[in-house]
Design a protein around this motif. Structure first.
Motif, PDB file in Angstrom:
ATOM      1  N   ALA A 145       0.856  -1.192   0.000  1.00  0.00           N
ATOM      2  CA  ALA A 145       0.000   0.000   0.000  1.00  0.00           C
ATOM      3  C   ALA A 145       0.883   1.230   0.000  1.00  0.00           C
ATOM      4  CB  ALA A 145      -0.917  -0.002   1.222  1.00  0.00           C
ATOM      5  N   PHE A 146       0.498   2.192  -0.802  1.00  0.00           N
ATOM      6  CA  PHE A 146       1.242   3.443  -0.903  1.00  0.00           C
ATOM      7  C   PHE A 146       0.267   4.607  -0.746  1.00  0.00           C
ATOM      8  CE2 PHE A 146       3.381   0.172  -3.267  1.00  0.00           C
ATOM      9  CZ  PHE A 146       4.712   0.311  -2.894  1.00  0.00           C
ATOM     10  N   GLY A 147       0.649   5.567   0.070  1.00  0.00           N
ATOM     11  CA  GLY A 147      -0.151   6.781   0.158  1.00  0.00           C
ATOM     12  C   GLY A 147      -0.929   6.906   1.445  1.00  0.00           C
ATOM     13  N   LYS A 148      -2.159   7.363   1.280  1.00  0.00           N
ATOM     14  CA  LYS A 148      -3.000   7.650   2.456  1.00  0.00           C
ATOM     15  C   LYS A 148      -3.631   6.378   3.002  1.00  0.00           C
ATOM     16  CE  LYS A 148      -7.417   9.888   3.527  1.00  0.00           C
ATOM     17  NZ  LYS A 148      -8.282  11.068   3.301  1.00  0.00           N
ATOM     18  N   TRP A 149      -3.596   6.236   4.311  1.00  0.00           N
ATOM     19  CA  TRP A 149      -4.167   5.072   4.963  1.00  0.00           C
ATOM     20  C   TRP A 149      -5.492   5.412   5.632  1.00  0.00           C
ATOM     21  CZ3 TRP A 149      -4.434   0.220   4.650  1.00  0.00           C
ATOM     22  CH2 TRP A 149      -4.823  -0.580   5.719  1.00  0.00           C
ATOM     23  N   HIS A 150      -5.435   6.130   6.732  1.00  0.00           N
ATOM     24  CA  HIS A 150      -6.625   6.664   7.412  1.00  0.00           C
ATOM     25  C   HIS A 150      -7.516   5.600   8.026  1.00  0.00           C
ATOM     26  CE1 HIS A 150      -9.767  10.155   7.391  1.00  0.00           C
ATOM     27  NE2 HIS A 150      -9.165   9.977   8.543  1.00  0.00           N
ATOM     28  N   LEU A 151      -6.881   4.527   8.494  1.00  0.00           N
ATOM     29  CA  LEU A 151      -7.655   3.481   9.146  1.00  0.00           C
ATOM     30  C   LEU A 151      -7.040   3.092  10.486  1.00  0.00           C
ATOM     31  CD1 LEU A 151      -8.399   1.319   5.955  1.00  0.00           C
ATOM     32  CD2 LEU A 151     -10.075   2.618   7.280  1.00  0.00           C
ATOM     33  N   THR A 152      -6.152   3.939  11.006  1.00  0.00           N
ATOM     34  CA  THR A 152      -5.549   3.689  12.312  1.00  0.00           C
ATOM     35  C   THR A 152      -6.045   4.761  13.279  1.00  0.00           C
ATOM     36  OG1 THR A 152      -3.559   2.841  11.235  1.00  0.00           O
ATOM     37  CG2 THR A 152      -3.377   3.439  13.560  1.00  0.00           C
ATOM     38  N   PRO A 153      -6.604   4.357  14.413  1.00  0.00           N
ATOM     39  CA  PRO A 153      -7.094   5.371  15.362  1.00  0.00           C
ATOM     40  C   PRO A 153      -6.010   6.364  15.751  1.00  0.00           C
ATOM     41  CG  PRO A 153      -7.918   3.200  15.960  1.00  0.00           C
ATOM     42  CD  PRO A 153      -6.921   2.996  14.839  1.00  0.00           C
ATOM     43  N   ASP A 154      -6.464   7.553  16.043  1.00  0.00           N
ATOM     44  CA  ASP A 154      -5.581   8.685  16.283  1.00  0.00           C
ATOM     45  C   ASP A 154      -4.506   8.420  17.351  1.00  0.00           C
ATOM     46  OD1 ASP A 154      -5.177  11.148  15.238  1.00  0.00           O
ATOM     47  OD2 ASP A 154      -6.444  12.207  16.662  1.00  0.00           O
ATOM     48  N   GLY A 155      -4.901   7.809  18.427  1.00  0.00           N
ATOM     49  CA  GLY A 155      -3.983   7.654  19.549  1.00  0.00           C
ATOM     50  C   GLY A 155      -3.119   6.412  19.469  1.00  0.00           C
ATOM     51  N   GLN A 156      -3.106   5.751  18.324  1.00  0.00           N
ATOM     52  CA  GLN A 156      -2.376   4.486  18.211  1.00  0.00           C
ATOM     53  C   GLN A 156      -1.350   4.541  17.098  1.00  0.00           C
ATOM     54  OE1 GLN A 156      -5.445   1.474  17.927  1.00  0.00           O
ATOM     55  NE2 GLN A 156      -6.491   2.224  19.747  1.00  0.00           N
ATOM     56  N   GLN A 157      -0.871   5.730  16.814  1.00  0.00           N
ATOM     57  CA  GLN A 157       0.029   5.922  15.676  1.00  0.00           C
ATOM     58  C   GLN A 157       1.481   6.124  16.110  1.00  0.00           C
ATOM     59  OE1 GLN A 157      -1.629   8.982  13.157  1.00  0.00           O
ATOM     60  NE2 GLN A 157      -3.586   7.953  12.970  1.00  0.00           N
ATOM     61  N   GLY A 158       1.869   5.403  17.147  1.00  0.00           N
ATOM     62  CA  GLY A 158       3.242   5.512  17.636  1.00  0.00           C
ATOM     63  C   GLY A 158       3.881   4.151  17.790  1.00  0.00           C
ATOM     64  N   PRO A 159       5.082   4.142  18.353  1.00  0.00           N
ATOM     65  CA  PRO A 159       5.835   2.887  18.445  1.00  0.00           C
ATOM     66  C   PRO A 159       5.200   1.834  19.347  1.00  0.00           C
ATOM     67  CG  PRO A 159       7.003   4.694  19.519  1.00  0.00           C
ATOM     68  CD  PRO A 159       5.856   5.295  18.796  1.00  0.00           C
ATOM     69  N   ALA A 160       4.206   2.218  20.120  1.00  0.00           N
ATOM     70  CA  ALA A 160       3.542   1.223  20.966  1.00  0.00           C
ATOM     71  C   ALA A 160       2.364   0.568  20.266  1.00  0.00           C
ATOM     72  CB  ALA A 160       3.077   1.873  22.274  1.00  0.00           C
ATOM     73  N   GLY A 161       2.066   1.023  19.045  1.00  0.00           N
ATOM     74  CA  GLY A 161       0.985   0.384  18.294  1.00  0.00           C
ATOM     75  C   GLY A 161      -0.378   0.587  18.925  1.00  0.00           C
ATOM     76  N   PRO A 162      -1.238  -0.442  18.924  1.00  0.00           N
ATOM     77  CA  PRO A 162      -1.025  -1.800  18.439  1.00  0.00           C
ATOM     78  C   PRO A 162      -1.037  -1.864  16.907  1.00  0.00           C
ATOM     79  CG  PRO A 162      -3.287  -1.548  19.210  1.00  0.00           C
ATOM     80  CD  PRO A 162      -2.575  -0.265  19.527  1.00  0.00           C
ATOM     81  N   PHE A 163      -0.195  -2.728  16.373  1.00  0.00           N
ATOM     82  CA  PHE A 163       0.050  -2.689  14.937  1.00  0.00           C
ATOM     83  C   PHE A 163      -0.936  -3.494  14.095  1.00  0.00           C
ATOM     84  CE2 PHE A 163       4.098  -1.529  16.895  1.00  0.00           C
ATOM     85  CZ  PHE A 163       4.243  -0.281  16.309  1.00  0.00           C
ATOM     86  N   ASP A 164      -1.867  -4.151  14.761  1.00  0.00           N
ATOM     87  CA  ASP A 164      -2.899  -4.790  13.932  1.00  0.00           C
ATOM     88  C   ASP A 164      -3.817  -3.731  13.322  1.00  0.00           C
ATOM     89  OD1 ASP A 164      -3.955  -4.138  16.395  1.00  0.00           O
ATOM     90  OD2 ASP A 164      -5.299  -5.861  16.482  1.00  0.00           O
ATOM     91  N   ASP A 617      15.881  11.966  22.224  1.00  0.00           N
ATOM     92  CA  ASP A 617      15.921  11.436  20.861  1.00  0.00           C
ATOM     93  C   ASP A 617      14.533  11.092  20.324  1.00  0.00           C
ATOM     94  OD1 ASP A 617      15.490   9.443  22.645  1.00  0.00           O
ATOM     95  OD2 ASP A 617      17.159   8.173  22.021  1.00  0.00           O
ATOM     96  N   VAL A 618      13.514  11.575  20.979  1.00  0.00           N
ATOM     97  CA  VAL A 618      12.154  11.302  20.505  1.00  0.00           C
ATOM     98  C   VAL A 618      11.790  12.300  19.412  1.00  0.00           C
ATOM     99  CG1 VAL A 618       9.706  11.276  21.126  1.00  0.00           C
ATOM    100  CG2 VAL A 618      11.399  10.295  22.682  1.00  0.00           C
ATOM    101  N   GLN A 619      11.329  11.765  18.293  1.00  0.00           N
ATOM    102  CA  GLN A 619      10.936  12.628  17.180  1.00  0.00           C
ATOM    103  C   GLN A 619       9.647  12.124  16.553  1.00  0.00           C
ATOM    104  OE1 GLN A 619      14.024  13.501  14.300  1.00  0.00           O
ATOM    105  NE2 GLN A 619      15.605  13.052  15.802  1.00  0.00           N
ATOM    106  N   ASN A 620       9.028  12.999  15.803  1.00  0.00           N
ATOM    107  CA  ASN A 620       7.873  12.633  14.984  1.00  0.00           C
ATOM    108  C   ASN A 620       6.721  12.036  15.797  1.00  0.00           C
ATOM    109  OD1 ASN A 620       9.416  13.371  12.659  1.00  0.00           O
ATOM    110  ND2 ASN A 620      10.441  11.384  12.791  1.00  0.00           N
ATOM    111  N   VAL A 621       6.429  12.659  16.908  1.00  0.00           N
ATOM    112  CA  VAL A 621       5.239  12.269  17.662  1.00  0.00           C
ATOM    113  C   VAL A 621       4.031  12.778  16.866  1.00  0.00           C
ATOM    114  CG1 VAL A 621       3.984  12.486  19.832  1.00  0.00           C
ATOM    115  CG2 VAL A 621       6.503  12.484  19.829  1.00  0.00           C
TER     116      VAL A 621
END
Lengths: 802, 171
Positions: A145-164, A617-621
């Motif tokens: 998949a390339f481009g816009k996703w828009h199917l991950t809840p707002d508060g789950q877009q970091g390194p803690a996932g959840p990645f499902d 060293d935290v970036q891109n929150v």
């Protein structure tokens, strides 16, 4: 290898057919063990292209003013579908597309940002609804998949996932793009697979700046080449989902300038011109009627002459931006052709995940987030703010995050009424589809008129590939697909209607389609208005959905919904109303207006966190995950190590000059800059130099009170000694940015304070050990709840616009 | 013959861009009326102030006109407030009315002109109002004050009246 059982995924490994002895003596290997599942013979490659926030009357392929030569060449050697439908909102269409099921039934009654507390609105894919990429991958496809996703809840877009909830979790082997609903095309905060990788380095290359649409095509082609370098035969599934034409409308000036002067006659004239071309092309019936202008859209003749160029430029930019998307899709198609695989690649190219977006309100905006933060600006104000950031020639640059006015969207949805968010009418739900598959389509340039819906795409792809929808996945029994395949229509223009019934619902705007009849039930709220006054009639105790106005159309005779037959067929109205309720219950559409539940007091639990610590060293929150400083007193404290001779650079920065904050050191002075959506900019500077050694600096904001957008006083401290102060009369109530992240020790992407633009990302030359945000609760719990509710309203508004 | 015995008008305009303020400034200079003076003050995104004014104003000692400051008005998000409040920009504090030199203009403006914003002040005979006021087309908020009398006192009175109208939102 025997044909595997594809009804249970993952496909079971074949039974070992060799011999295992105590030693190799007498043992016989079975090389099938190291095989991987393969799809049925002849399964085609699949390319699904989804353009964002665009209308039926946008691309020239369907009579629009935007030149789309690649879309047209696919149509000329493929098929145009002129009765294809989507939901009227971004995430819901994507969820339906990728699951083959109705969007509410898979938890996406609304957008990914807005994860609500009802099953149809959880923004969380149920495990009994395995999506298409997972099915294809498990059946032996390479998926990306390339481009816009828009199917991950707002508060789950970091390194803690959840990645499902991330693209890989949906079955894509590879993902490159944005997780949110919209993004700058110049400095997006990107994700690659399961990591936020931030703004690309090329953003800093002034000679060859990064441009997301170009990079999407580059990455797609690179991925295809990589797959083919490894495996000459494995079919691929590419989901190419452009950020275009969603706001911000970003494109190089030369693309926009191609349309110079073409929209100077206004939106009504544009509709007339488009309508005439649509008839010439035959993409609408000869007897179709052009629907009239609703008074929600101003007449062009009523627009003051001095702002007409402002409005015209908005559409020029949108057109250039969209043409560029066509160009880049064309590059991907060319790459497939160069691989000599175009003949057996099924391309389904949908021009718009919903109708063109009216979320720019009447005026359009230099910064789309101004509307979502509830800042009322007239068109003259918008024009002046555009002038502040470079003028109309800079409208499509990274200096602005523009959205055009609603009437241009209405023109883009010609010949229909309304647009995005309006699920009751075709302007929000009927979009162009082009299908291309030379191996199976022989009626080059044909038109298909079967009533189709986005939930039919996945079943179509599966049938084309010869892959069944699985009964179980990971041992979980699966909800059957709700869509039906339209493969038959690819080779047979006279194929019977495969879909005779479909409900539609977006933010309370409903429709029920059955056997050609379409019952439209639109709420009377103007889609871009979320004021208390506009919402009051829809409060739980006030709204009776059955008492609202209805319109009835018979689409076989009335392509555009121009003739309301409700008064003549009351029995049909009642029949379809009842059918809608049954479908709504079946597919988890209820409760109606759950998308707006936060506006009526149903807000998620108040979070208990008041202190947030970030190491250096935290970036891109991601912007939906930054500390919730909005509408509160707060402090930012940073522990620094400053070398002898001093240091400079950014300590912490969120987003950019169009909304954000930065705490930095320049010319030896600690400085805090706060941009209230680019409308107001506040700055405080310390009156003494930063010392060397271990230093603690602090910014304190003391809010005037517990109210949205509160003003307040700012104080700067070095080692607990006050060294500066100032005042911020207004603060951001809801959200700084839809896409730009927060960084420690630098200001990635577009900068907050343009005084260090030349030094960007202006990394701190000392050491930032840690940064701590402390949010000060207001004294009254009631105040806290009230503010929380207000903020949730804003988040919902943001989500609806994404 | 400055500040004759007649009514003096002062127009104040608030802007979100210096471009717009300068367009109106040029328009009033070229509108055909004789002005007592005009000043436009703008602040760019780096915070740098630019002040431009008619020469004769300074010569005639109308420094009070040139030394007012601006503050931004109130934006209350309708999404979040019970009542939608229209945008109001350019309410003038008038706290620096007594300054008389160019450097003082800048000092006062630095405190009050928002980053990226601009303001315009024009003084003229009331008899010329029908010529001057239509020339100011781009102010996102404007107000006109008037006062009877002579010289700086009249000017200050008109200015204070205009400020009051802006602050009250009647502009």
């Amino acid at each position: 290898m025997s044909e595997p059982d594809r009804s249970r995924l993952p496909i079971r490994r074949e039974t070992f057919a060799g011999v295992v002895g105590r030693t190799l003596d007498g043992s016989r290997p079975d090389w099938n063990l190291i095989e991987h599942p393969r799809p049925p013979d002849g399964a085609p490659n699949v390319l699904v292209v989804l353009i964002d926030d665009a209308g039926f009357g946008n691309p020239s392929t369907f009579g629009g003013p935007i030149r789309t030569p690649n879309y047209t060449r696919m149509a000329a050697t493929g098929l145009r579908y002129n009765r294809f439908h989507v939901t009227a909102l971004c995430s819901p269409t994507r969820a339906a597309l990728l699951t083959g099921r109705n969007n509410h039934a898979v938890g996406f009654g609304s957008v990914g940002e807005f994860a609500g507390g009802f099953p149809g609105y959880s923004a969380t894919l149920p495990r009994d609804c395995a999506p298409l990429p997972r099915i294809l991958r498990d059946n032996g496809y390479s998926t990306a998949a390339f481009g816009k996703w828009h199917l991950t809840p707002d508060g789950q877009q970091g390194p803690a996932g959840p990645f499902d909830r991330w693209p890989n979790g949906w079955g894509f082997d590879y993902f490159y793009g944005i997780l949110g609903g919209g993004s700058s095309q110049w400095d997006p905060c990107l994700a690659e697979n399961q990591k936020i990788i931030g703004t690309p380095e090329e953003f800093y290359d002034e000679e060859h700046p990064y441009y997301f649409p170009d990079a999407m095509a580059d990455r797609t082609i690179e991925w295809l080449h990589g797959v083919r370098a490894q495996d000459a035969h494995k079919p691929f599934f590419v989901y190419y989902s452009t950020g275009c034409s969603h706001a911000p409308h970003h494109v190089a000036k030369e693309w926009a300038d191609r349309y110079k002067g073409q929209f100077d006659e206004g939106w009504e004239r544009l509709r007339e011109q488009t309508f005439a071309r649509q008839k010439e092309l035959g993409v609408i019936p000869a007897d179709a009627e052009l629907t009239p202008r609703d008074e929600a859209f101003p007449a062009w003749s009523d627009v003051p002459d001095n702002v007409k160029p402002f409005y015209a430029r908005q559409m020029e930019v949108y057109a250039g931006y969209s043409e560029n998307a066509d160009h880049n899709v064309g590059r991907v198609i060319d790459a497939i052709d160069e691989l000599d695989e175009l003949d057996n690649t099924l391309i389904l190219w949908i021009w718009g995940d919903n109708g063109a977006s009216m979320e720019g309100s009447v005026t359009g905006s230099f910064n789309e987030l101004t509307m979502q933060n509830g800042i009322p600006l007239t068109d003259e104000m918008q024009l002046q703010l555009a002038e502040r950031y470079g003028g109309l020639d800079a409208w499509s640059t990274s200096l602005m995050a523009p959205h055009y006015g609603a009437a241009w969207a209405w023109a883009g949805n010609t010949p229909f009424k309304w647009g995005k968010q309006v699920g009751s009418h075709l302007g929000g739900t009927r979009n162009p589809l082009v299908a291309h598959w030379p191996a199976r389509i022989t009626d080059d340039g044909g038109l298909r008129t079967q009533f189709s819906h986005v939930i039919d795409v996945a079943p179509t792809i599966l049938e084309a590939a010869g892959i069944p929808a699985p009964d179980t996945v990971d041992g979980i029994e699966q909800e059957p697909l709700h869509g039906t395949s339209f493969v038959a229509s690819l080779s047979d223009g006279a194929a019977p209607e495969h879909r005779t019934q479909q409900y539609f619902e977006t933010i309370g705007n409903r429709a029920m389609y059955k056997d050609g009849w379409w019952l439209a039930m639109k709420t009377e709220r103007i889609p871009w208005l979320l004021t208390p006054e506009a919402l009051a009639p829809y409060a739980p105790s006030a709204w009776d959905p059955d008492s609202g106005p209805v319109e009835l159309y018979y689409l076989p005779d009335d392509f555009t919904q121009a003739k309301d037959l409700a008064a003549e067929h009351p029995e049909k109205v009642e029949e379809l109303k009842e059918l809608f309720w049954r479908e709504a219950e079946r597919y988890k559409v209820l409760p109606l207006l759950a998308t707006l539940s936060t506006f009526f007091g149903m807000v998620p639990p108040l979070g208990g966190e008041t202190s947030y610590e970030f190491r250096g060293d935290v970036q891109n929150v991601m912007p939906g995950m930054i500390p919730r400083i909005y509408n509160h007193s707060y402090t930012i404290t940073a522990d620094l190590v400053v070398p002898d001779g001093g240091a400079e650079g950014v300590i912490v920065a969120e987003a950019d000059h169009l909304g954000g904050f930065t705490l930095y050191v320049k010319d030896g002075r600690l400085t805090h800059t706060y941009s209230m959506m680019g409308v107001f900019v506040f700055k405080q500077v310390a009156d003494e130099d930063l010392p060397s050694g271990d230093v603690t600096v602090r910014m304190e904001f003391r809010a005037d009170g517990a109210k949205p957008a509160t003003g307040g006083d700012v104080a700067l401290f070095i080692d607990d000694r006050q060294v500066g102060k100032g005042r911020m009369d207004h603060t951001v109530p809801v959200r700084f940015s839809g896409y730009s992240g927060m960084d420690i020790g630098r200001d990635n992407g577009g900068v907050v304070d343009r005084s260090y633009e030349r030094e960007k990302p202006f990394a701190f030359t000392g050491t930032v050990r840690r940064v701590v945000f402390d949010i000060k609760p207001h004294l009254s719990g009631e105040d806290e709840q009230e503010l929380h509710t207000a903020e949730q309203h804003g988040q919902a508004a943001h989500g609806l616009s994404a | 013959m400055p500040f004759d015995a007649e009514v003096t008008d002062v127009l104040i305009g608030g802007y979100m861009s210096s471009t717009a303020a300068h367009e109106d400034y040029e328009a009033v200079l070229n509108c055909g009326a004789r002005l007592w003076g005009a000043v436009v003050v703008s602040r760019d995104l780096d915070g740098t102030l630019t002040v431009e004014h008619t020469d004769h104003m300074v010569e005639e000692g109308a420094g009070g006109l040139a030394s007012v400051g601006f503050v931004v008005g109130l934006f209350a998000p309708p999404l979040l407030a019970a009542t939608a409040i229209g945008a109001a920009l350019g309410a003038v504090t008038g706290k620096a009315l007594h300054q008389r030199t160019g450097s003082k203009i800048e000092e006062a403006a630095a405190e009050t002109i928002p980053i990226g914003g601009a303001g315009l002040i024009v003084a003229y005979k009331h008899a010329d109002a029908a010529t001057v006021e239509p020339a100011v087309t781009r102010a996102v908020q404007k107000a006109v004050g008037e006062a009877e009398g002579h010289h700086v006192d009249a000017l200050r009175g008109a200015l204070a009246d205009a400020q009051k109208k802006l602050t009250e939102g009647s502009g």
